[in-house]
Each structure stands twice: as structure tokens, then as C-alpha cells.
Design a protein around this motif. Structure first.
Motif, PDB file in Angstrom:
ATOM      1  N   LEU A   1       2.999   4.315  -3.437  1.00  0.00           N
ATOM      2  CA  LEU A   1       2.176   5.398  -3.678  1.00  0.00           C
ATOM      3  C   LEU A   1       2.750   6.073  -5.131  1.00  0.00           C
ATOM      4  O   LEU A   1       3.858   5.797  -5.475  1.00  0.00           O
ATOM      5  CB  LEU A   1       2.615   6.187  -2.416  1.00  0.00           C
ATOM      6  CG  LEU A   1       1.826   6.346  -1.309  1.00  0.00           C
ATOM      7  CD1 LEU A   1       2.617   7.103  -0.210  1.00  0.00           C
ATOM      8  CD2 LEU A   1       0.506   6.632  -1.361  1.00  0.00           C
ATOM      9  N   PRO A   2       1.793   6.619  -5.818  1.00  0.00           N
ATOM     10  CA  PRO A   2       2.379   7.353  -7.125  1.00  0.00           C
ATOM     11  C   PRO A   2       3.356   8.148  -6.783  1.00  0.00           C
ATOM     12  O   PRO A   2       3.350   8.760  -5.450  1.00  0.00           O
ATOM     13  CB  PRO A   2       0.892   7.832  -7.406  1.00  0.00           C
ATOM     14  CG  PRO A   2       0.055   8.028  -6.536  1.00  0.00           C
ATOM     15  CD  PRO A   2       0.295   6.880  -5.448  1.00  0.00           C
TER      16      PRO A   2
ATOM     17  N   TRP B   1      10.442   3.844  -3.099  1.00  0.00           N
ATOM     18  CA  TRP B   1      10.931   5.210  -2.418  1.00  0.00           C
ATOM     19  C   TRP B   1      12.046   5.632  -2.875  1.00  0.00           C
ATOM     20  O   TRP B   1      12.293   6.773  -3.032  1.00  0.00           O
ATOM     21  CB  TRP B   1      10.722   4.877  -0.938  1.00  0.00           C
ATOM     22  CG  TRP B   1       9.336   4.930  -0.506  1.00  0.00           C
ATOM     23  CD1 TRP B   1       8.118   4.532  -1.179  1.00  0.00           C
ATOM     24  CD2 TRP B   1       8.835   5.297   0.768  1.00  0.00           C
ATOM     25  NE1 TRP B   1       7.063   4.314  -0.210  1.00  0.00           N
ATOM     26  CE2 TRP B   1       7.546   5.127   0.900  1.00  0.00           C
ATOM     27  CE3 TRP B   1       9.455   5.857   1.802  1.00  0.00           C
ATOM     28  CZ2 TRP B   1       6.633   5.501   2.082  1.00  0.00           C
ATOM     29  CZ3 TRP B   1       8.762   6.259   2.997  1.00  0.00           C
ATOM     30  CH2 TRP B   1       7.363   6.019   3.005  1.00  0.00           C
TER      31      TRP B   1
ATOM     32  N   MET C   1       0.942  -1.104  -0.240  1.00  0.00           N
ATOM     33  CA  MET C   1       0.048   0.106  -0.038  1.00  0.00           C
ATOM     34  C   MET C   1       0.743   1.309  -0.040  1.00  0.00           C
ATOM     35  O   MET C   1       0.967   1.919  -1.167  1.00  0.00           O
ATOM     36  CB  MET C   1      -0.828   0.097   1.247  1.00  0.00           C
ATOM     37  CG  MET C   1      -2.133   0.608   1.011  1.00  0.00           C
ATOM     38  SD  MET C   1      -3.271   0.535   2.459  1.00  0.00           S
ATOM     39  CE  MET C   1      -2.478   1.150   3.663  1.00  0.00           C
ATOM     40  N   TRP C   2       1.596   1.323   1.061  1.00  0.00           N
ATOM     41  CA  TRP C   2       2.428   2.749   1.346  1.00  0.00           C
ATOM     42  C   TRP C   2       3.827   2.503   0.396  1.00  0.00           C
ATOM     43  O   TRP C   2       4.072   3.667  -0.269  1.00  0.00           O
ATOM     44  CB  TRP C   2       2.756   2.772   2.597  1.00  0.00           C
ATOM     45  CG  TRP C   2       1.636   3.184   3.405  1.00  0.00           C
ATOM     46  CD1 TRP C   2       1.004   2.545   4.360  1.00  0.00           C
ATOM     47  CD2 TRP C   2       1.331   4.593   3.732  1.00  0.00           C
ATOM     48  NE1 TRP C   2      -0.019   3.123   4.925  1.00  0.00           N
ATOM     49  CE2 TRP C   2       0.289   4.656   4.753  1.00  0.00           C
ATOM     50  CE3 TRP C   2       1.409   6.035   3.155  1.00  0.00           C
ATOM     51  CZ2 TRP C   2      -0.595   5.541   5.168  1.00  0.00           C
ATOM     52  CZ3 TRP C   2       1.062   7.040   3.434  1.00  0.00           C
ATOM     53  CH2 TRP C   2      -0.447   6.874   4.589  1.00  0.00           C
ATOM     54  N   SER C   3       4.061   1.467   0.021  1.00  0.00           N
ATOM     55  CA  SER C   3       5.093   1.358  -0.757  1.00  0.00           C
ATOM     56  C   SER C   3       5.091   1.753  -2.261  1.00  0.00           C
ATOM     57  O   SER C   3       5.714   1.651  -2.862  1.00  0.00           O
ATOM     58  CB  SER C   3       5.900  -0.212  -0.399  1.00  0.00           C
ATOM     59  OG  SER C   3       4.993  -1.195  -0.652  1.00  0.00           O
TER      60      SER C   3
END
Lengths: 221, 374
Positions: free
Chosen positions: B5-6, B32, B1-3
Motif C-alpha cells: 500500500l502507498p 509497514w 497487495m496489502w504489503s
């Protein structure tokens, strides 16, 4: 109403015909021509005006609604529909906080309800709550600050949904607020702590990890 | 999910992070890392103050130290150690521009410049000059960021120095050259009066300050004076320095568009002047007495003081271990206040020997630039 106009029209027409006949019969000359020339444009303009009155009544009947008459007192409402089918009625000013919706309204695509396919009803409720507050209390900086702080006391899943929603709906202030909140959760943590916080999997190979450590040796002490 | 992110959303989040937090964030996962490596946002410069980078003054330094003005982490020290082992040749720092450090080579005799980014460990030589010379003065101006990502945006000017005379021997070089990072070439742009060339060669230890279209150098030919090069008209002029004969140290900085001069008088006083209309100096501030005494460390002499400043911050420093005096603009309040920053004797438990430094103010740029690959 229409019949009355029609009736008057035919009456006048016949009257004019009769007059013309009598004029024709009575005498020819300048005065005759003068009268005829006056009558003819008069009748034309009369028929035209009837036509205009007719059209005006037609159009006003079509668009006449309580809202148009009372437009100065109650605001225009926009309907938004979340991905799970729930509808939300919001004031136009509140909906326009979202640049995406603003463009839709301006481009006249927002006639009935606007579907928001990527946003669930829970998230949309929160977004609307935020926009409402920011429209209502626009000048109260202190009040908005404390509202924002309270508003962001949410779990990470809600935060994630809010981020994605405000990104899609293009609400800059909410987006920046969300990004700042995430940034605050990253600050002061080393990479392992960041992964734990956000449930991120370490997908570097051991060689890549070594490269990363060499890249920024100044933080890895 | 967080990894996942657009990228644009992630870049927005990263722009709120200070450089040290960003360095940790980009080390968490591949996605990231990619985002931080290739997406630099100009907003981050606006949101965070520059770092003070202390570079060793002499030739081959193994590392430099960086001071983080905002301390988010729980560590006791705001100082970081940045290794300089990626520099292929011995160099001396000149100035900072556009997130990079401009260096001059100390191993080769003809003058050569290079740029590096101590945060991404990238280094690159600049092309050789048209006119070979030694020991000229260097001026740098930062250009507005271009539209292409990764573009380097600065211009360097080289004036004065000594070059070989046609019949042998040496002469003071009057030709002025300009380097534009966007074209990656040097161009001769004009000539300067010979007497100015002499002074720029012999008596100009510090780098230039750019303000309102003019590059200024502080020269110390007997009494301090300032030389200015107006870029648009290609003309040179000289400015006097207030109480020049009584100053033990004088330095120029650019402060929010105005040329500012800091001067330390014998006797312990230090004042700050601002250049106004008609090239007139106006005193605007005095260094607070206690802080001044603390900085001088009881010696009462301003001799070894150095100064660096940029827009909303001015730093007075001596060497790595001695404390620093900082005069900083309080954001959104329009006033300035004085701070003391302790010198750096150890970083993360490692004891450091004191050494002479050149201080630069730099906004750390963690994004890799393809243009910096040598």
C-alpha cells in the motif's frame, strides 16, 4: 429574418439618401444642418442595433438547448468512464463528492466523459453507490451510519480496490471509512495473525526479526 | 497487495490504530515497518486518549509500566511493561511533553536534564545549563508541532535551585533559564525575586503545570500556595490555595485550558477547584464518597496521594499496586465521569512488587526521531 433586416436597412438607407438629396437641393441653412445631423447619428445607431440583434440571435441559436431552458428543474449529468470502458452517468453533485473530479469540472476539463483509468467498473459502481447515498441522505446521521456499516461488509479484495479508488478520487469520507475498517481488522491481532489476515509475507531476516522484537518488547510477551 | 500500500494510505490506516496495535502492525513486514517508523500522524493523537505511564520514582528503575485506556486485545491486563534498560544513567522522571519523558539525572551533582521515548527506546541528554545549580524547579511547555517531521517541539524552564556563591558557600539562584528544543540551547531569560527562588528550591516537589501563558508550581511552605511565572512578561506572582491549611494533599493539573486544583482534606473529603477570572478559585466537583474511600483504602488520609492530568483526563494515584481514580471527559458529550482502575500487581502472568511511582500522561509515539539519537 436576416433578409428582412437587410431589406429594411437598404430601404431606410435609400430613403435617407433621397432625403439628403432633397434637403441639399431645397435649401441650406441651420434647419438643414439640424436635420442632417439628426439623421446621421440616427442611421448609425439604427445600423448598430441591427448588428447587435443579429449577433444576439446567432449566439442564442448556438447554445439553445432543452437543458438551458429547463435548467432549473433537471440536474447536470456527468459521464464517468471506468478503466474497462464502461460509462456511468451521474448527477454533478454526486460526482463532486470526489475532489479529483470536482477540480476537473472546475478547471473545465470535463466536457464529454471523464476517464477514470485506475478504477474498474465494479469498484466504480460501488463508489457511485456510496456517493449517491451520502448526497441524498446528507442530514440523516443515523441512516448514514447504518448504511456505512452495511456498505463495508465486503471481502478484502473489494476493500482494497475501494481504498485505492477513494485515494485516487480523493473522497475523504469513503477513504476514512475504508481505513477505519482495515484498522479494525488489525486491532487485537499479533503480527503473525496480521500477516495471515492480509496475506503479507514475512520479509524480515532472522536478525531483523530479533531487532523488531527488541524494539517493542512490551507487545511480544 | 496489502504489503505494498502507498505510504500515505498506510499512514492513514495506522492513525486509526492504538499504540499497541500499531506496534504489532509494524512488525509484520518491512514496508509497514518503514511506514510506522518514519511517519507519525498528528491525527492519531486526536483519535486516541493518552496512556498512563508509571515510572519508578527512585533512581535506576529497570522498567516502567504503561496503562492502555482502551483495551482492544483479548489479554486480561491493560498494563504493559516497558523496559528502561536503554537509559545510560540513573534518572528520575520530571514530566511528559510532546510524546517524550523529561528526566533529571540523579548521578551527577550539577543539575542535568535528558529526554527519552520509552516506546522507541531512544535517549538523549539535553545540553548543560548556563548557570550550574542543584535542585531547581522545572517547567515544561509543549509547542505546536512544527512543519518538519521529527522535530522536537517543547520548551523547558529552570528556575531557582542553589548555586555556588562567588566567595564560596551557596546562594539561591535567581536566574531563570529556558531551553528551546528547536535551537537545542539554553538561554538565560531573566531573574526572579529571591524569596520565590527560595521557595522553588526548598518546597516544590512536583513539576509545573502550564495554563494560559503562565507556568504554575504548587509549593508547600507550611500551607500550600501556588507560584506563577508569566512567560510573556517574565513576571512572577503568588496565588493562594482554597482551604490551604486544611489540605493534606494538593495538586495542580491543566484541564482543557483551565488551571485546576485537586485537594484532599483531612477527614476524607476531596474537592476540585477551577481558577477563573481574577484569580478566584471556584469549586466545581467533589470526589464521589465511595470511590474516595476505596482509594484511601480505609486509611482516611490523603498524604501519599499524587495527581496527574492533561486536558480531558485527571488521575489520582498512589503507587503501582494501589488502584487509581480517574476523572475523564466523555468525548462529544461535554460531561465528565469517574472511573476506578485496579492497581497493577502482575503483567502477563509475571508478579510485580509494588513500588513508588511517578505517573505521567503520554501519547505513545512509535515513530523514530533522528533528533533523539544521542
Amino acid at each position: 429574418m436576416l433578409y428582412a433586416i437587410f431589406g429594411v436597412q437598404t430601404f431606410l438607407q435609400r430613403d435617407l439618401e433621397l432625403r439628403n438629396l432633397s434637403l441639399f437641393n431645397r435649401r441650406k441653412g441651420f434647419s438643414y444642418l439640424f436635420q442632417k445631423s439628426l439623421l446621421f447619428p440616427f442611421s448609425i445607431s439604427f445600423f448598430l442595433s441591427q448588428g447587435f440583434i443579429y449577433l444576439f440571435l446567432l449566439s442564442s441559436r448556438k447554445s439553445s438547448s432543452p437543458a438551458a431552458i429547463m435548467s432549473s428543474s433537471s440536474p447536470k449529468m456527468i459521464t464517468l468512464q471506468s478503466s474497462d470502458g464502461e460509462t456511468f452517468e451521474v448527477e454533478e453533485a454526486v460526482a463532486m463528492e470526489s475532489r479529483t473530479i470536482k477540480h476537473m469540472i472546475e478547471d473545465d476539463c470535463a466536457n464529454s466523459s471523464i476517464p477514470i483509468p485506475n478504477v474498474t467498473s465494479n469498484t466504480l459502481t460501488k463508489v457511485i453507490e456510496y456517493c449517491k447515498k451520502h448526497v441524498e441522505a446528507k442530514s440523516d446521521e443515523e441512516g448514514l451510519k447504518s448504511f456505512d456499516a452495511e456498505f463495508m461488509k465486503i471481502d478484502k479484495d473489494t476493500l482494497y480496490d475501494l481504498l485505492m479508488a477513494s485515494n485516487y478520487l480523493d473522497i475523504k469520507s469513503l477513504l476514512d471509512l475504508g481505513c477505519q475498517t482495515v484498522a479494525d481488522k488489525i486491532k487485537g491481532k499479533n503480527p503473525e495473525e496480521i500477516r495471515k489476515e492480509f496475506g503479507i509475507k514475512n520479509d524480515f531476516t532472522p536478525e531483523e526479526e530479533e531487532e523488531i522484537r527488541k524494539e517493542s518488547p512490551w507487545v511480544f510477551d | 497487495m496489502w504489503s505494498n500500500l502507498p505510504f500515505d494510505l498506510l499512514a492513514n490506516i495506522f492513525s486509526f490504530l492504538s499504540p499497541d496495535s500499531l506496534a504489532c502492525a509494524k512488525s509484520s513486514c518491512r514496508h509497514w515497518h518503514q511506514c510506522a517508523r518514519y511517519l507519525a500522524t498528528p491525527e492519531s493523537q486526536r483519535r486516541h486518549p493518552p496512556w498512563f505511564i508509571a515510572l519508578p520514582n527512585r533512581s535506576r528503575g529497570l522498567f516502567c509500566c504503561a496503562y492502555n485506556p482502551i483495551d482492544d486485545s483479548n489479554s486480561s491486563s491493560s498494563w504493559y511493561m516497558l523496559p528502561l534498560d536503554f537509559l545510560p544513567i540513573p534518572t528520575r522522571p520530571v514530566s511528559a511533553t510532546a510524546g517524550l519523558v523529561l528526566l533529571r539525572s540523579t548521578s551527577t551533582t550539577p543539575f542535568q536534564l535528558a529526554i527519552c521515548n520509552p516506546f522507541t527506546r531512544q535517549f538523549r541528554h539535553l545540553p548543560t545549563l548556563n548557570v550550574t545549580r542543584i535542585n531547581p524547579a522545572v517547567g515544561v511547555i509543549e509547542l505546536d508541532p512544527g512543519h518538519q517531521f521529527g522535530e522536537l517541539n517543547f520548551r523547558a524552564y529552570v528556575a531557582g535551585g542553589m548555586s555556588e556563591a562567588p566567595g564560596g558557600g551557596a546562594l539561591y539562584e535567581p536566574k531563570v533559564e529556558m531551553y528551546d528544543s528547536r535551537c537545542d540551547t539554553w538561554k538565560v531569560i531573566g531573574s526572579m525575586p529571591v524569596e520565590f527562588a527560595v521557595r522553588l528550591t526548598v518546597w516544590t516537589p512536583s513539576e509545573s503545570v502550564y495554563s494560559n501563558g503562565i507556568l504554575y508550581w504548587m509549593t508547600s511552605a507550611r500551607a500550600y500556595s501556588v507560584m506563577g511565572f508569566e512567560i510573556a512578561t517574565n513576571s512572577w506572582r503568588e496565588l493562594s490555595v482554597p482551604v490551604a491549611d486544611r489540605l493534606e494533599f494538593a495538586a495542580l493539573v491543566q484541564r482543557n485550558g483551565k488551571l485546576t486544583l485537586l485537594g484532599g482534606k483531612c477527614g476524607g473529603d476531596a474537592c476540585i477547584w477551577e481558577l477563573g477570572e481574577g484569580d478566584v478559585w471556584r469549586m466545581i466537583e467533589k470526589v464521589p464518597f465511595e470511590l474516595g474511600m476505596r482509594f484511601l483504602g480505609g486509611k482516611g488520609c490523603w498524604d501519599s496521594t499524587k495527581c496527574v492530568g492533561n486536558n480531558g483526563i485527571v488521575c489520582l494515584y498512589k503507587d503501582l499496586g494501589s488502584g487509581m481514580l480517574v476523572w475523564r471527559e466523555v468525548v462529544d458529550e461535554g460531561r465528565w465521569e469517574w472511573f476506578w482502575i485496579d492497581g497493577c500487581c502482575s503483567i502477563r502472568g509475571q508478579q510485580l512488587q509494588n513500588f513508588q511511582i511517578k505517573g505521567l500522561l503520554l501519547h505513545p509515539n512509535l515513530a523514530h526521531s533522528s533528533l533523539l539519537n544521542a
